[in-house]
Write a protein that holds these residues in place. Structure first.
Motif, PDB file in Angstrom:
ATOM      1  N   MET A 157      -6.203   2.258   6.043  1.00  0.00           N
ATOM      2  CA  MET A 157      -5.821   3.284   7.000  1.00  0.00           C
ATOM      3  C   MET A 157      -4.772   2.673   7.916  1.00  0.00           C
ATOM      4  O   MET A 157      -4.906   1.542   8.369  1.00  0.00           O
ATOM      5  N   LEU A 158      -3.722   3.422   8.164  1.00  0.00           N
ATOM      6  CA  LEU A 158      -2.665   2.994   9.065  1.00  0.00           C
ATOM      7  C   LEU A 158      -2.513   4.052  10.146  1.00  0.00           C
ATOM      8  O   LEU A 158      -2.394   5.238   9.835  1.00  0.00           O
ATOM      9  N   ILE A 159      -2.565   3.628  11.384  1.00  0.00           N
ATOM     10  CA  ILE A 159      -2.278   4.528  12.496  1.00  0.00           C
ATOM     11  C   ILE A 159      -1.073   3.936  13.216  1.00  0.00           C
ATOM     12  O   ILE A 159      -1.114   2.815  13.709  1.00  0.00           O
ATOM     13  N   LEU A 160       0.007   4.699  13.219  1.00  0.00           N
ATOM     14  CA  LEU A 160       1.256   4.263  13.830  1.00  0.00           C
ATOM     15  C   LEU A 160       1.699   5.312  14.833  1.00  0.00           C
ATOM     16  O   LEU A 160       1.946   6.461  14.454  1.00  0.00           O
ATOM     17  N   ARG A 161       1.742   4.907  16.090  1.00  0.00           N
ATOM     18  CA  ARG A 161       2.154   5.807  17.184  1.00  0.00           C
ATOM     19  C   ARG A 161       1.379   7.124  17.159  1.00  0.00           C
ATOM     20  O   ARG A 161       1.938   8.201  17.305  1.00  0.00           O
ATOM     21  N   GLY A 162       0.081   7.013  16.890  1.00  0.00           N
ATOM     22  CA  GLY A 162      -0.798   8.178  16.911  1.00  0.00           C
ATOM     23  C   GLY A 162      -0.874   8.965  15.613  1.00  0.00           C
ATOM     24  O   GLY A 162      -1.704   9.853  15.491  1.00  0.00           O
ATOM     25  N   LYS A 163      -0.040   8.672  14.623  1.00  0.00           N
ATOM     26  CA  LYS A 163      -0.099   9.365  13.340  1.00  0.00           C
ATOM     27  C   LYS A 163      -0.921   8.537  12.360  1.00  0.00           C
ATOM     28  O   LYS A 163      -0.691   7.345  12.193  1.00  0.00           O
ATOM     29  N   LYS A 164      -1.869   9.189  11.703  1.00  0.00           N
ATOM     30  CA  LYS A 164      -2.782   8.514  10.776  1.00  0.00           C
ATOM     31  C   LYS A 164      -2.309   8.704   9.333  1.00  0.00           C
ATOM     32  O   LYS A 164      -1.988   9.817   8.927  1.00  0.00           O
TER      33      LYS A 164
ATOM     34  N   TYR B 249       0.847  -1.190   0.000  1.00  0.00           N
ATOM     35  CA  TYR B 249       0.000   0.000   0.000  1.00  0.00           C
ATOM     36  C   TYR B 249       0.880   1.236   0.000  1.00  0.00           C
ATOM     37  O   TYR B 249       1.924   1.270   0.663  1.00  0.00           O
ATOM     38  N   LYS B 250       0.455   2.246  -0.730  1.00  0.00           N
ATOM     39  CA  LYS B 250       1.140   3.531  -0.693  1.00  0.00           C
ATOM     40  C   LYS B 250       0.441   4.367   0.370  1.00  0.00           C
ATOM     41  O   LYS B 250      -0.744   4.688   0.245  1.00  0.00           O
TER      42      LYS B 250
ATOM     43  N   VAL C 264     -11.679  -8.048  15.338  1.00  0.00           N
ATOM     44  CA  VAL C 264     -13.041  -8.091  14.804  1.00  0.00           C
ATOM     45  C   VAL C 264     -13.326  -6.764  14.116  1.00  0.00           C
ATOM     46  O   VAL C 264     -13.005  -5.704  14.645  1.00  0.00           O
ATOM     47  N   SER C 265     -13.909  -6.828  12.931  1.00  0.00           N
ATOM     48  CA  SER C 265     -14.226  -5.628  12.159  1.00  0.00           C
ATOM     49  C   SER C 265     -15.590  -5.801  11.515  1.00  0.00           C
ATOM     50  O   SER C 265     -15.905  -6.875  11.017  1.00  0.00           O
ATOM     51  N   ALA C 266     -16.378  -4.739  11.526  1.00  0.00           N
ATOM     52  CA  ALA C 266     -17.699  -4.789  10.888  1.00  0.00           C
ATOM     53  C   ALA C 266     -17.566  -4.993   9.384  1.00  0.00           C
ATOM     54  O   ALA C 266     -18.401  -5.640   8.762  1.00  0.00           O
ATOM     55  N   SER C 267     -16.508  -4.427   8.800  1.00  0.00           N
ATOM     56  CA  SER C 267     -16.231  -4.646   7.383  1.00  0.00           C
ATOM     57  C   SER C 267     -14.736  -4.494   7.159  1.00  0.00           C
ATOM     58  O   SER C 267     -14.033  -3.860   7.930  1.00  0.00           O
ATOM     59  N   GLY C 268     -14.244  -5.095   6.117  1.00  0.00           N
ATOM     60  CA  GLY C 268     -12.823  -5.035   5.835  1.00  0.00           C
ATOM     61  C   GLY C 268     -12.028  -5.956   6.749  1.00  0.00           C
ATOM     62  O   GLY C 268     -12.574  -6.822   7.434  1.00  0.00           O
ATOM     63  N   VAL C 269     -10.724  -5.744   6.765  1.00  0.00           N
ATOM     64  CA  VAL C 269      -9.806  -6.542   7.579  1.00  0.00           C
ATOM     65  C   VAL C 269      -9.029  -5.588   8.467  1.00  0.00           C
ATOM     66  O   VAL C 269      -8.483  -4.588   7.999  1.00  0.00           O
ATOM     67  N   LYS C 270      -8.980  -5.914   9.748  1.00  0.00           N
ATOM     68  CA  LYS C 270      -8.336  -5.029  10.718  1.00  0.00           C
ATOM     69  C   LYS C 270      -7.315  -5.818  11.538  1.00  0.00           C
ATOM     70  O   LYS C 270      -7.613  -6.889  12.047  1.00  0.00           O
ATOM     71  N   TYR C 271      -6.097  -5.260  11.632  1.00  0.00           N
ATOM     72  CA  TYR C 271      -5.027  -5.822  12.446  1.00  0.00           C
ATOM     73  C   TYR C 271      -4.499  -4.739  13.376  1.00  0.00           C
ATOM     74  O   TYR C 271      -4.488  -3.560  13.017  1.00  0.00           O
TER      75      TYR C 271
ATOM     76  N   PHE D 135      -3.928  -1.265  11.540  1.00  0.00           N
ATOM     77  CA  PHE D 135      -4.004  -1.294  10.083  1.00  0.00           C
ATOM     78  C   PHE D 135      -5.362  -1.864   9.712  1.00  0.00           C
ATOM     79  O   PHE D 135      -5.697  -2.973  10.107  1.00  0.00           O
ATOM     80  N   TRP D 136      -6.150  -1.084   8.957  1.00  0.00           N
ATOM     81  CA  TRP D 136      -7.471  -1.515   8.540  1.00  0.00           C
ATOM     82  C   TRP D 136      -7.595  -1.312   7.041  1.00  0.00           C
ATOM     83  O   TRP D 136      -7.270  -0.243   6.520  1.00  0.00           O
ATOM     84  N   SER D 137      -8.017  -2.348   6.335  1.00  0.00           N
ATOM     85  CA  SER D 137      -8.179  -2.238   4.884  1.00  0.00           C
ATOM     86  C   SER D 137      -9.550  -2.740   4.464  1.00  0.00           C
ATOM     87  O   SER D 137     -10.132  -3.622   5.091  1.00  0.00           O
TER      88      SER D 137
END
Length: 94
Positions: free
Chosen positions: A80-87, A26-27, A58-65, A72-74
């Protein structure tokens, strides 16, 4: 008869363990994030020269880790990636 069957089952199990899915790239805001499923419950994320072990959530839609510092949710080609509070907004790389 039991010995060949046991050997066959062991080989099938080893082959299944050795298979790992290909990474999805992902970019994310001009940087590449690579996520690879280890199994149905875990994945590794490589981003900014770091690797993170993530657990599936668990995610309502997509895949979430996630783990303690990364989410990381796709869904489809978007992520969307949130790393150490930065989105970061991410799109599947071509």
């Amino acid at each position: 008869m039991i010995k060949p069957l046991t050997l066959g089952l062991a080989l099938v199990t080893l082959c299944a363990c050795a298979e790992q899915s290909a990474p999805n790239n992902y970019k994310c805001d001009e940087e590449i994030a690579s996520i690879t499923d280890i199994n149905e419950e875990q994945a590794t994320l490589s981003f900014q020269q770091e690797s993170f072990l993530l657990s599936r959530q668990v995610s309502a839609s997509g895949v979430k880790y996630s783990n303690d510092t990364v989410l990381f949710w796709s869904k489809g080609p978007e992520a969307m990636l949130i790393l150490r509070g930065k989105k970061y907004h991410c799109a599947l790389a071509q």
